[in-house]
Design a protein around this motif. Sequence first.
Motif, PDB file in Angstrom:
ATOM      1  N   SER A 112      42.761  32.702  80.491  1.00 42.69           N
ATOM      2  CA  SER A 112      41.497  33.168  80.423  1.00 42.69           C
ATOM      3  C   SER A 112      40.479  32.342  79.286  1.00 42.69           C
ATOM      4  N   PRO A 113      39.396  31.952  79.767  1.00 40.85           N
ATOM      5  CA  PRO A 113      38.479  31.049  78.823  1.00 40.85           C
ATOM      6  C   PRO A 113      38.310  31.870  77.657  1.00 40.85           C
ATOM      7  N   GLY A 114      38.246  31.349  76.373  1.00 42.76           N
ATOM      8  CA  GLY A 114      38.048  32.265  75.149  1.00 42.76           C
ATOM      9  C   GLY A 114      39.395  32.835  74.461  1.00 42.76           C
ATOM     10  N   ASP A 132      42.820  26.927  78.083  1.00 41.29           N
ATOM     11  CA  ASP A 132      42.273  28.401  78.093  1.00 41.29           C
ATOM     12  C   ASP A 132      41.439  28.359  79.279  1.00 41.29           C
TER      13      ASP A 132
ATOM     14  N   LEU B 209      31.468  27.047  78.731  1.00 36.89           N
ATOM     15  CA  LEU B 209      32.299  28.122  78.299  1.00 36.89           C
ATOM     16  C   LEU B 209      33.341  28.002  79.664  1.00 36.89           C
ATOM     17  N   GLY B 210      33.351  27.507  80.688  1.00 42.20           N
ATOM     18  CA  GLY B 210      34.195  27.470  81.479  1.00 42.20           C
ATOM     19  C   GLY B 210      34.405  29.001  82.262  1.00 42.20           C
ATOM     20  N   LEU B 211      33.445  29.862  82.166  1.00 40.29           N
ATOM     21  CA  LEU B 211      33.482  31.274  82.635  1.00 40.29           C
ATOM     22  C   LEU B 211      32.834  31.307  83.941  1.00 40.29           C
ATOM     23  N   ALA B 279      30.885  33.100  71.755  1.00 41.75           N
ATOM     24  CA  ALA B 279      31.871  33.361  71.261  1.00 41.75           C
ATOM     25  C   ALA B 279      32.886  34.274  71.915  1.00 41.75           C
ATOM     26  N   PHE B 280      32.699  34.289  73.309  1.00 38.65           N
ATOM     27  CA  PHE B 280      33.427  34.948  74.179  1.00 38.65           C
ATOM     28  C   PHE B 280      33.525  36.478  73.504  1.00 38.65           C
ATOM     29  N   GLU B 326      41.197  39.782  76.511  1.00 39.36           N
ATOM     30  CA  GLU B 326      40.507  38.521  77.122  1.00 39.36           C
ATOM     31  C   GLU B 326      39.275  39.020  77.776  1.00 39.36           C
ATOM     32  N   ILE B 327      38.332  38.026  77.569  1.00 38.53           N
ATOM     33  CA  ILE B 327      37.023  38.360  78.320  1.00 38.53           C
ATOM     34  C   ILE B 327      36.833  38.635  79.773  1.00 38.53           C
ATOM     35  N   ASP B 328      37.792  37.887  80.496  1.00 33.04           N
ATOM     36  CA  ASP B 328      37.471  38.134  81.681  1.00 33.04           C
ATOM     37  C   ASP B 328      38.583  39.238  82.213  1.00 33.04           C
ATOM     38  N   HIS B 329      39.371  39.942  81.386  1.00 36.56           N
ATOM     39  CA  HIS B 329      39.825  41.094  81.571  1.00 36.56           C
ATOM     40  C   HIS B 329      39.185  42.359  81.029  1.00 36.56           C
TER      41      HIS B 329
END
Lengths: 311, 435
Positions: A112-114, A132, B209-211, B279-280, B326-329
Amino acid sequence: MSTWTKKDLVGLDALTAAEIIHLLDTAKAFKGVGERNLKKVPALRGKTLVNFFVEPSTRTRTSFEIAAMRLSADVVNISATASSLQKGETLKDTALNLQALRADIIVLRHSSPGSSQFLSERLESSIINAGDGAHEHPTQGLLDIFTIRERFGRIEGLNIAIIGDILFSRVARSNIFGLLKLGANVTLVGPSTLVPKRFEQLGVQVRHRIDDILETADVVNLLRIQHERQRKEYFPGLGEYVSLFGLTKPRAARLAPHCLIMHPGPINRGVEIDSDVADSTQSVILEQVTNGIAVRMAVLYSCAGGAHIPA
Amino acid sequence: MKRDRRHAEEEMKPTRITNGRLIDPANNRDEIADLWIANGKITTPQPDAEIHTIDATGLVVAPGLIDIHVHLREPGQSHKETIATATRAAAAGGFTSVVAMPNTSPSADSAATITWIKEKAAREACVNVFCTGALTKGIKGEELAPFGALFNAGVVALTDDGHCIQNHELMRRAVEYARMFGLPVMDHCQDYAVVGDGIMHEGEWSLRLGLPGWPRTGEELIVARNIMLAELCDSPIHCQHISSSGSVRLLREARARGIKISGEVCPHHIALTDASLAAFDSNFKMNPPLRAQEDIEAIIEGIADGTLTILCSDHAPHAAYEKEVEIDHAPFGITGLETEFATFHDILVHKRKAIPLPRLIALYTSEPAKLLNLDRGTLSVGAPADITLIDPTLEWTFDKNASASLSKNTPFHGHTWRGRAIRTVVAGETVWSLA
């Protein structure tokens, strides 16, 4: 050594040029340790380092492990399958447990990024980002920059091409952020789906023809191309990728004699890089691996060796 | 309805709200005037009798605000929010009516669930609760929900909010069938193939940010689809929480051609940009995502020129432990009932002067009432006495820890705005007032 005050390393985007230089200079000092017979200094004696790898990795984990051992730290390795994350525990809870076990340093690899920033804001332990998601892999970026700086004596003004799957690459991002801060000219090369033009907003140049950069590059850094099953919709196939972007022998012959060929590994021989080119005298791929230990020693020492953790 | 009983005496005798600036967009009124209430309704002046007086000097007296996009989280998700807590938050934001989204557990795809929500609201809600029904069974986007039964149970619109029907043929038939009941269809516009696992606006910040990116196109494709289907079926489709500049252009052009298409705006989409995710922090993660400054400009322009006619919160409470991952979760969504009016007032009326105050009130009252055929959103004599008193000059700072909502997942903790609802009256009864 007064330029470093951080307890964590989450990314190069968050560092100043002076902080990056600090880490590079510290790494230079540590590089000698690995060349001795007795490859050990007591800098982190009594400290506990946990390699917390929620995503598989062998080389990065091993490199951190060796770096920590050379600093006399105690090392524990935890992988995702062995951890409670499999049992539904949250990342935060798992990390709080590691902290409760008095881990001074947590080296985190996570999809996960971040995720490193997330832990750094919640734990007193030093958090070192070992990758990450597609965000950053700062120690890889640092070791690439260290290798370039060692060869050229500088970063400023160098023409550095990063070639391949930039969109999904944390290595590319850490290189971009670090190199730009130190004054390099960075060009990204690859298919328009994996290297969208919008990257230029970060301060780099984008090219979709590898021929555009061959003669002028001081460094070409080749990224690993993922297999088709993972990136099916981004390019038609490995064969077409090689024909358009692979560093083949004829292309390598057009590089300047001083141009360094880099790759963060693991390499796909015959895909992003021709097998003989990977082994050529211009290739510094294995030197990068060696430098990785010195860079990681510098990072661990700078983040956890300071006065802020009580002895 | 369970209410704050401090003002119970108001029920007994007529009330006169005096000396306020009475703004009633439905009747084109904007004047200093008294407003009379008796028996829960707006009335003509009452003679002699003993009356209760509320002094509204310096305040705006507006029809009770309506939020047409709220996740009450009941049934099934009461760890996030309940009908009781959400409606208290609504009252504290100046809202007298909320429209509940159907993505509960079970989803609101049957008359039984609608009835359950209405009965619970009758016992526990302190503001009016209107229900939407799901478009498809289980909000799965596969088979139509029983619109007739939902209509008879009293839903005011149909939507699969949180999800979006991908099958254009199914959506066409849904809109066509809803027309028979006069029910508008509301759509969360998101093309799944284009959006993929995107979690933030696709732009410079997602690259940095790679998101995974959630491009504007993922919304615009479905807005365009909805315009075509609204035209084909000659029946209204309402596009929920518009975030993209391109969607505004599409809606403007379609509305100029008379197509029954509308759009709504959430406050965060004009208050914040994708840079907020640096800052995610998952309190800045919602769907659709925060976008770029040019989108903010286009949306404000769309509000000012009448392209976008409704404001709402997309109040989406989540427990702290669900968001603090985690932000993607982390789940999408933020709370908003207590901060939305202030955010819009501060930006649209005070700072940008994009619209006058009466228009802002229309976007929260007469416009949503018109879309959903509600007998609300007006101060006409005989209408339910749902009234919001607003202090347009009050500067205040939001403290999430003082929030009435069960969840605190807001990006606006510590923000300061100018303008705030200070008293909320439902059917003549004060259900909340600023301490």
